[in-house]
Motif scaffolding. Structure first.
Motif, PDB file in Angstrom:
ATOM      1  N   MET A   1       0.824  -1.187   0.000  1.00  0.00           N
ATOM      2  CA  MET A   1       0.000   0.000   0.000  1.00  0.00           C
ATOM      3  C   MET A   1       0.870   1.253   0.000  1.00  0.00           C
ATOM      4  SD  MET A   1      -3.142   0.962  -0.058  1.00  0.00           S
ATOM      5  CE  MET A   1      -4.129   2.428   0.250  1.00  0.00           C
ATOM      6  N   LEU A   2       1.912   1.221   0.802  1.00  0.00           N
ATOM      7  CA  LEU A   2       2.824   2.370   0.890  1.00  0.00           C
ATOM      8  C   LEU A   2       3.559   2.598  -0.428  1.00  0.00           C
ATOM      9  CD1 LEU A   2       4.131   4.518   2.645  1.00  0.00           C
ATOM     10  CD2 LEU A   2       5.806   2.821   3.385  1.00  0.00           C
ATOM     11  N   THR A   3       3.910   1.540  -1.149  1.00  0.00           N
ATOM     12  CA  THR A   3       4.615   1.658  -2.451  1.00  0.00           C
ATOM     13  C   THR A   3       3.760   2.392  -3.449  1.00  0.00           C
ATOM     14  OG1 THR A   3       5.776  -0.407  -1.983  1.00  0.00           O
ATOM     15  CG2 THR A   3       5.718   0.335  -4.279  1.00  0.00           C
ATOM     16  N   ILE A   4       2.463   2.077  -3.500  1.00  0.00           N
ATOM     17  CA  ILE A   4       1.543   2.736  -4.449  1.00  0.00           C
ATOM     18  C   ILE A   4       1.466   4.220  -4.164  1.00  0.00           C
ATOM     19  CG2 ILE A   4      -0.853   2.785  -5.237  1.00  0.00           C
ATOM     20  CD1 ILE A   4      -1.010  -0.205  -4.660  1.00  0.00           C
ATOM     21  N   VAL A   5       1.409   4.555  -2.882  1.00  0.00           N
ATOM     22  CA  VAL A   5       1.309   5.982  -2.507  1.00  0.00           C
ATOM     23  C   VAL A   5       2.535   6.758  -2.992  1.00  0.00           C
ATOM     24  CG1 VAL A   5       1.222   7.558  -0.575  1.00  0.00           C
ATOM     25  CG2 VAL A   5      -0.198   5.518  -0.567  1.00  0.00           C
ATOM     26  N   ILE A   6       3.721   6.134  -2.826  1.00  0.00           N
ATOM     27  CA  ILE A   6       4.977   6.813  -3.249  1.00  0.00           C
ATOM     28  C   ILE A   6       4.986   7.022  -4.748  1.00  0.00           C
ATOM     29  CG2 ILE A   6       7.485   6.529  -3.376  1.00  0.00           C
ATOM     30  CD1 ILE A   6       7.309   5.050  -0.712  1.00  0.00           C
ATOM     31  N   GLN A   7       4.549   5.981  -5.502  1.00  0.00           N
ATOM     32  CA  GLN A   7       4.536   6.104  -6.959  1.00  0.00           C
ATOM     33  C   GLN A   7       3.623   7.222  -7.418  1.00  0.00           C
ATOM     34  OE1 GLN A   7       3.532   2.214  -8.387  1.00  0.00           O
ATOM     35  NE2 GLN A   7       5.612   1.351  -8.038  1.00  0.00           N
ATOM     36  N   ILE A  46      11.045   3.377   1.933  1.00  0.00           N
ATOM     37  CA  ILE A  46       9.827   3.318   2.775  1.00  0.00           C
ATOM     38  C   ILE A  46       9.848   4.495   3.715  1.00  0.00           C
ATOM     39  CG2 ILE A  46       8.602   1.996   4.515  1.00  0.00           C
ATOM     40  CD1 ILE A  46       9.790  -0.527   3.237  1.00  0.00           C
ATOM     41  N   GLY A  47       8.761   5.228   3.693  1.00  0.00           N
ATOM     42  CA  GLY A  47       8.647   6.379   4.578  1.00  0.00           C
ATOM     43  C   GLY A  47       8.433   5.973   6.013  1.00  0.00           C
ATOM     44  N   PRO A  48       8.614   6.904   6.904  1.00  0.00           N
ATOM     45  CA  PRO A  48       8.383   6.602   8.339  1.00  0.00           C
ATOM     46  C   PRO A  48       6.920   6.302   8.594  1.00  0.00           C
ATOM     47  CG  PRO A  48       8.665   8.934   8.013  1.00  0.00           C
ATOM     48  CD  PRO A  48       8.980   8.328   6.678  1.00  0.00           C
ATOM     49  N   GLN A  49       6.676   5.406   9.617  1.00  0.00           N
ATOM     50  CA  GLN A  49       5.318   4.997   9.977  1.00  0.00           C
ATOM     51  C   GLN A  49       4.570   6.173  10.553  1.00  0.00           C
ATOM     52  OE1 GLN A  49       5.241   1.740  12.607  1.00  0.00           O
ATOM     53  NE2 GLN A  49       2.993   1.567  12.664  1.00  0.00           N
ATOM     54  N   GLY A  50       3.379   6.357  10.057  1.00  0.00           N
ATOM     55  CA  GLY A  50       2.555   7.452  10.560  1.00  0.00           C
ATOM     56  C   GLY A  50       2.112   7.235  11.988  1.00  0.00           C
ATOM     57  N   MET A  51       1.686   8.251  12.655  1.00  0.00           N
ATOM     58  CA  MET A  51       1.225   8.212  14.047  1.00  0.00           C
ATOM     59  C   MET A  51      -0.166   7.576  14.114  1.00  0.00           C
ATOM     60  SD  MET A  51       2.415  11.991  15.292  1.00  0.00           S
ATOM     61  CE  MET A  51       1.820  11.685  16.920  1.00  0.00           C
ATOM     62  N   ASN A  52      -0.364   6.889  15.205  1.00  0.00           N
ATOM     63  CA  ASN A  52      -1.691   6.273  15.435  1.00  0.00           C
ATOM     64  C   ASN A  52      -2.733   7.352  15.536  1.00  0.00           C
ATOM     65  OD1 ASN A  52      -0.576   3.703  15.474  1.00  0.00           O
ATOM     66  ND2 ASN A  52      -0.224   3.762  17.690  1.00  0.00           N
ATOM     67  N   GLY A  53      -3.855   7.117  14.887  1.00  0.00           N
ATOM     68  CA  GLY A  53      -4.950   8.078  14.989  1.00  0.00           C
ATOM     69  C   GLY A  53      -5.599   8.072  16.358  1.00  0.00           C
ATOM     70  N   ILE A  54      -6.295   9.130  16.677  1.00  0.00           N
ATOM     71  CA  ILE A  54      -6.960   9.275  17.985  1.00  0.00           C
ATOM     72  C   ILE A  54      -8.197   8.389  17.987  1.00  0.00           C
ATOM     73  CG2 ILE A  54      -8.102  10.891  19.533  1.00  0.00           C
ATOM     74  CD1 ILE A  54      -6.333  13.086  18.284  1.00  0.00           C
ATOM     75  N   GLN A  55      -8.335   7.561  19.065  1.00  0.00           N
ATOM     76  CA  GLN A  55      -9.483   6.677  19.188  1.00  0.00           C
ATOM     77  C   GLN A  55     -10.738   7.495  19.424  1.00  0.00           C
ATOM     78  OE1 GLN A  55      -9.034   3.812  22.212  1.00  0.00           O
ATOM     79  NE2 GLN A  55     -10.963   2.737  21.743  1.00  0.00           N
ATOM     80  N   GLY A  56     -11.769   7.155  18.675  1.00  0.00           N
ATOM     81  CA  GLY A  56     -13.015   7.883  18.839  1.00  0.00           C
ATOM     82  C   GLY A  56     -13.714   7.536  20.138  1.00  0.00           C
ATOM     83  N   MET A  57     -14.624   8.353  20.590  1.00  0.00           N
ATOM     84  CA  MET A  57     -15.368   8.150  21.832  1.00  0.00           C
ATOM     85  C   MET A  57     -16.450   7.094  21.617  1.00  0.00           C
ATOM     86  SD  MET A  57     -15.821  12.075  23.109  1.00  0.00           S
ATOM     87  CE  MET A  57     -16.653  11.523  24.551  1.00  0.00           C
ATOM     88  N   LYS A  58     -16.661   6.270  22.648  1.00  0.00           N
ATOM     89  CA  LYS A  58     -17.673   5.220  22.619  1.00  0.00           C
ATOM     90  C   LYS A  58     -19.051   5.850  22.651  1.00  0.00           C
ATOM     91  CE  LYS A  58     -19.066   1.010  24.993  1.00  0.00           C
ATOM     92  NZ  LYS A  58     -18.810   0.123  26.145  1.00  0.00           N
ATOM     93  N   GLY A  59     -19.896   5.397  21.756  1.00  0.00           N
ATOM     94  CA  GLY A  59     -21.240   5.940  21.725  1.00  0.00           C
ATOM     95  C   GLY A  59     -22.082   5.499  22.899  1.00  0.00           C
TER      96      GLY A  59
END
Length: 261
Positions: A1-7, A46-59
């Motif tokens: 997936m990361l390779t496609i983004v770079i291309q 390969i680029g550096p790994q992105g940061m984990n996204g913020i977990q959403g609040m439980k409904g």
């Protein structure tokens, strides 16, 4: 997936540069013929790994819906009519007898039962008629010096009338076992007496008395007789017959039936 983004990113940079060059060139010169597309470049690092996204609040939990109302119970149906009774079937044939089973082991002996009640007393039976024969004969006076069968002059008992006074012999009428007994007394001045019990001219028993004075001697014998057998008493000889008797009855001859043979 990361390779496609770079291309995709590289293609976008090349396209932007070409557009800039085209705009500059268009201002002063005529556009040239498009060149041959170049070869694909090597994949970028390969680029550096992105940061984990913020977990959403439980409904929030939803509200339970209301329970539906139960329906009313239906009316019970009427009972159906009984069906007619069917016809009785024919009796089946008897099955064959099975093979007898093996005899089981003998069980333990049971306890002794209580005594039963006394039975009803039976009727009195008829008494069997018993055959009888018995006699006793004696001398009531001095017999002298007899020869042959002693003929006792007096009969005390003669059940069955089987003793003959005239011959001095007992004649068997009932076959069986008999007992005979004889008692003889020697005269005071006589020499001796030797007395025999005879059966059909055969000697069965003998007694002898030779002591001085008035002396007696007895003997007894059991004989098995058949009808017609004769039993009597006699001295052994004419010199051994010094008998003595009187009203005191010193000499006697007796016999009786014991039981059937």
């Amino acid at each position: 997936m990361l390779t496609i983004v770079i291309q995709i990113s590289i293609i976008y940079v090349i396209k932007s540069a070409a557009q800039t060059n085209s705009e500059a060139c268009n201002s002063c010169c005529t556009a040239g013929v498009p060149g041959i597309p170049g070869n694909h470049g090597n994949p970028g690092a390969i680029g550096p790994q992105g940061m984990n996204g913020i977990q959403g609040m439980k409904g929030e939990q939803g509200i339970n819906g209301e329970q539906g109302i139960n329906g009313e119970q239906g009316i019970k149906g009427e009972q159906g009519l009984n069906g007619e009774q069917g016809m009785k079937g024919d009796n089946g044939s008897n099955g064959l007898d099975g093979t007898p089973g093996k005899l089981g082991p003998t069980g333990p002996q049971g306890l002794i039962g209580l005594p039963g009640a006394n039975g009803v007393k039976g009727e009195k039976g008829e008494q069997a008629s018993q055959q009888k024969s018995a006699f006793t004969a004696v001398y009531t006076s001095d017999p002298g010096r007899p020869i042959g069968p002693l003929k006792y002059d007096t009969i005390i008992t003669d059940v069955g009338n089987h003793y003959n006074k005239e011959t001095g012999k007992f004649v068997c009428a009932i076959p069986g076992v008999y007992v005979f007994q004889v008692t003889s007394t020697k005269s005071q001045g006589g020499r001796q007496i030797v007395t025999r019990i005879m059966k059909n001219r055969n000697i069965q028993m003998s007694t002898r008395m030779s002591a001085d004075g008035l002396n007696s001697i007895s003997t007894m014998v059991v004989l098995n007789l058949v009808s017609g057998d004769e039993v009597w008493i006699q001295p052994v000889s004419s010199i051994d017959n010094y008998y003595c008797s009187s009203g005191a009855r010193y000499c006697s001859f007796s016999g009786f039936f014991l039981y059937p043979a």
